[in-house]
Design a protein around this motif. Sequence first.
Motif, mmCIF file in Angstrom:
data_model
loop_
_atom_site.group_PDB
_atom_site.id
_atom_site.type_symbol
_atom_site.label_atom_id
_atom_site.label_comp_id
_atom_site.label_asym_id
_atom_site.label_seq_id
_atom_site.Cartn_x
_atom_site.Cartn_y
_atom_site.Cartn_z
ATOM 1 N N LYS A 135 0.790 -1.390 -0.052
ATOM 2 C CA LYS A 135 -0.121 0.080 0.002
ATOM 3 C C LYS A 135 0.934 1.301 0.101
ATOM 4 O O LYS A 135 0.348 2.116 -0.704
ATOM 5 N N ASP A 136 1.946 1.240 0.834
ATOM 6 C CA ASP A 136 2.687 2.579 0.895
ATOM 7 C C ASP A 136 3.349 2.600 -0.655
ATOM 8 O O ASP A 136 3.338 4.046 -0.892
ATOM 9 N N LEU A 137 3.897 1.615 -1.045
ATOM 10 C CA LEU A 137 4.630 1.570 -2.469
ATOM 11 C C LEU A 137 3.435 2.181 -3.625
ATOM 12 O O LEU A 137 3.842 3.194 -4.209
ATOM 13 N N HIS A 138 2.420 1.816 -3.523
ATOM 14 C CA HIS A 138 1.237 2.142 -4.349
ATOM 15 C C HIS A 138 0.927 3.644 -4.311
ATOM 16 O O HIS A 138 1.028 4.346 -5.006
ATOM 17 N N ASP A 139 0.955 4.039 -3.000
ATOM 18 C CA ASP A 139 0.363 5.506 -2.564
ATOM 19 C C ASP A 139 1.783 6.402 -2.906
ATOM 20 O O ASP A 139 1.726 7.297 -3.711
ATOM 21 N N PHE A 140 2.934 6.044 -2.659
ATOM 22 C CA PHE A 140 4.118 6.686 -3.061
ATOM 23 C C PHE A 140 4.183 6.717 -4.661
ATOM 24 O O PHE A 140 4.225 8.026 -5.039
#
Length: 171
Positions: free
Chosen positions: A24-29
């Motif tokens: 999720k953090d990677l996608h949001d980034f």
Amino acid sequence: MSKPLKDNICEERLFSTIFRTYSKDLHDFLYYKFGSKFNPQDKMQEAFVKLWENCAKVPQHKAKSFLFTTANNMMLNAYAHQKVVWRHEQIKPKYSTNINPEFILEEKQYKARLERAIAKLTEAQRVAFLMNRVEGKRFKEIAQLLDISTKAVEKRIYGALKKLRKDIEEL
């Protein structure tokens, strides 16, 4: 004394944990940095595929860095490719319809061969070549952007030109 645990991210259990932790953090980034145009969900998944392919080489404490760097580079490559597409779309023929249809067909075929040849280049060669030839950046600028030496940029671009000449006789 207790033995230190050797965590191998090639183990499915640990890899799944890493996926749940960082996906999720990677996608949001990627979404916040590049928007939705370059499909951050796909790039996030491709980054995890690359992590899985290189799981034996990447220690667990560097998995997050590997994922974010890989995904960021994939998005930058997609952006560079899109810039080339946009430039080609902006170039409108300035001539009338009395052009030989055979010439138009040959031009389209040549363009397709050129795009296939550029796609065959290594990622490093393609990025350096497009930055130099499409964006008009000098070797020194490219070296600073990619954090490599000027000689490395020269080698990548000359290697790209050599491969392109080999793939397309007309160059």
